[in-house]
Design an enzyme around this catalytic site. Structure first.
Site, PDB file in Angstrom:
ATOM      1  N   GLU A 293       0.833  -1.221   0.000  1.00  0.00           N
ATOM      2  CA  GLU A 293       0.000   0.000   0.000  1.00  0.00           C
ATOM      3  C   GLU A 293       0.859   1.259   0.000  1.00  0.00           C
ATOM      4  O   GLU A 293       0.518   2.275   0.596  1.00  0.00           O
ATOM      5  CB  GLU A 293      -0.998  -0.007   1.165  1.00  0.00           C
ATOM      6  N   GLY A 294       1.984   1.161  -0.666  1.00  0.00           N
ATOM      7  CA  GLY A 294       2.909   2.282  -0.790  1.00  0.00           C
ATOM      8  C   GLY A 294       4.079   2.133   0.149  1.00  0.00           C
ATOM      9  O   GLY A 294       3.906   2.048   1.361  1.00  0.00           O
TER      10      GLY A 294
END
Length: 395
Positions: free
Chosen positions: A372-373
């Site tokens: 998620e990054g």
């Protein structure tokens, strides 16, 4: 732990999650980690307790207002015992949020009650050539004569893939428009042309399945388009704004669990005729670990409350929470790595052995700085928003 003045409902979520974690997850966490099998029995426990709908509004079969704070509390408590097993809930939330964010009423009525009842979901954005840069995706969706969509391409590193029944997937419907040519779709396991690739053999979170999604002329009904064509990236961004606190909660839970293990061990491990907790070197490590954990918790809870308050506003009055979500994820995930590493250090040689849980916590913590990054992407997000805000004020 400080007093965060949880409501009666929120405290009930914490207590329920803690009971499931201690009574149901703890006895099997080593088994699932060794085997790398999906924890269906835990999914059933979470569904029976109502936790699968913690973040889903009551009108769709969920729990109360369906706040992100509810998801954060449940995830943190479960991850104190096992960050991999708990992903069956947290990753399902990631796959569900695009429907909450961009779905129409018919789509919400069709899918959300199923998910609240225990159906597992997944989020399909990452590709071999499109990780941090989602706009580099190669998966395309073209329309047939009936207006339905035909998907072709591959997604990779998809959590819950193969076990999930519902998938929110992103593809380019108009490649020439770049970021504005991406659209979002709801897919279901078993659709013709939709198959799965290899299951990844991972360092940590091994109870959670990670596979490829493969689309070979996969037909998706036009009513499964989320929002409008070209709105996919906006839906993905809004999803990540809401979901990154979930990753932060996973990281926080892992760190808090490792801290508890380290404190308990330091009080029973005797060296030089006294518990190692009496040595200032160990005391200072524990003090720093505890301070970082509490700081991560305070930041995360305030961000979750901010998101929930923002969602109650009229859509035209809402603001992006990407900076704050990125801050929570960045700080909590980096804290998880530091705290679990220090926990292994306090355990010494025993900490490096699978007989004790801290080596697993250290392995599980690493992924929170990546998916998620990455931490670097979070820093980009934070800095970009800071600069934008300053420029706006300067005008």
């Amino acid at each position: 732990m400080m007093n965060y003045f949880l409501s009666e409902e929120e405290q009930m979520i914490v207590d329920t999650a803690r009971q499931i974690a201690q009574e149901k997850m703890k006895p099997v966490r080593e088994k699932y980690d060794e085997e790398g099998t999906f924890p269906w029995d835990i999914v059933k426990e979470l569904a029976d307790a109502g936790l699968c709908g913690a973040y889903i509004p009551e009108k769709y079969g969920g729990f109360g207002d369906g706040n992100i704070m509810n998801l954060v509390l449940a995830t943190e408590e479960l991850c104190k015992v096992d960050g991999g097993v708990a992903l069956c809930l947290a990753a399902t939330a990631l796959g569900t949020l695009p429907i909450l964010v961009g779905g129409n009423e018919e789509q919400k009525q069709k899918y959300l009650p199923r998910i609240a009842a225990g159906t597992v979901a997944a989020f399909g954005l990452t590709e071999p050539s499109a990780g941090s840069d989602a706009t580099g995706m190669k998966t395309v969706a073209t329309k047939d004569a009936n207006g339905d969509y035909i998907l072709n391409g591959t997604k990779c590193f998809i959590t819950n893939a193969g076990d999930a029944e519902v998938y929110t997937v992103f593809a380019k419907t108009n490649p020439s428009r770049g970021a504005r040519g991406i659209s979002a779709f709801i897919l279901e396991k078993g659709m013709e042309g939709f198959t799965f690739g290899k299951k990844e053999n991972k360092m940590g979170i091994r109870a959670s399945s990670t596979r490829e999604l493969i689309f070979n002329n996969c037909k998706v009904p036009k009513e499964n388009l989320l929002g409008k064509e070209g709105h996919g990236l906006m839906i993905a961004q809004a999803t990540l704004d809401a979901s990154r606190p979930g990753v932060a909660a996973q990281a926080l839970g892992i760190a808090a669990g490792a801290l508890e293990e380290a404190i308990a061990y330091s009080r029973t491990r005797v060296q030089f005729g006294q518990p190692i907790s009496s040595f200032q070197a160990i005391q200072h490590m524990l003090a720093e670990m505890a301070t970082k954990v509490e700081a991560a918790r305070a930041l995360l809870y305030s961000v979750a409350r901010m998101i929930d308050d923002n969602n109650k506003k009229d859509p035209k009055d809402r603001v992006r929470t990407s900076k704050e979500s990125a801050m929570a994820k960045l700080f909590a995930s980096e804290t998880a790595m530091q705290v679990t590493t220090d926990a292994v250090q306090i355990f010494g040689g025993y900490g490096y052995c699978k007989e004790y849980p801290v080596e697993k916590m250290m392995r599980d913590a690493k992924i929170t700085t990546l998916y998620e990054g990455t931490s670097q992407i979070q820093k980009n997000e934070i800095a970009l928003n800071l600069i934008k805000e300053h420029a706006k004020l300067a005008k």
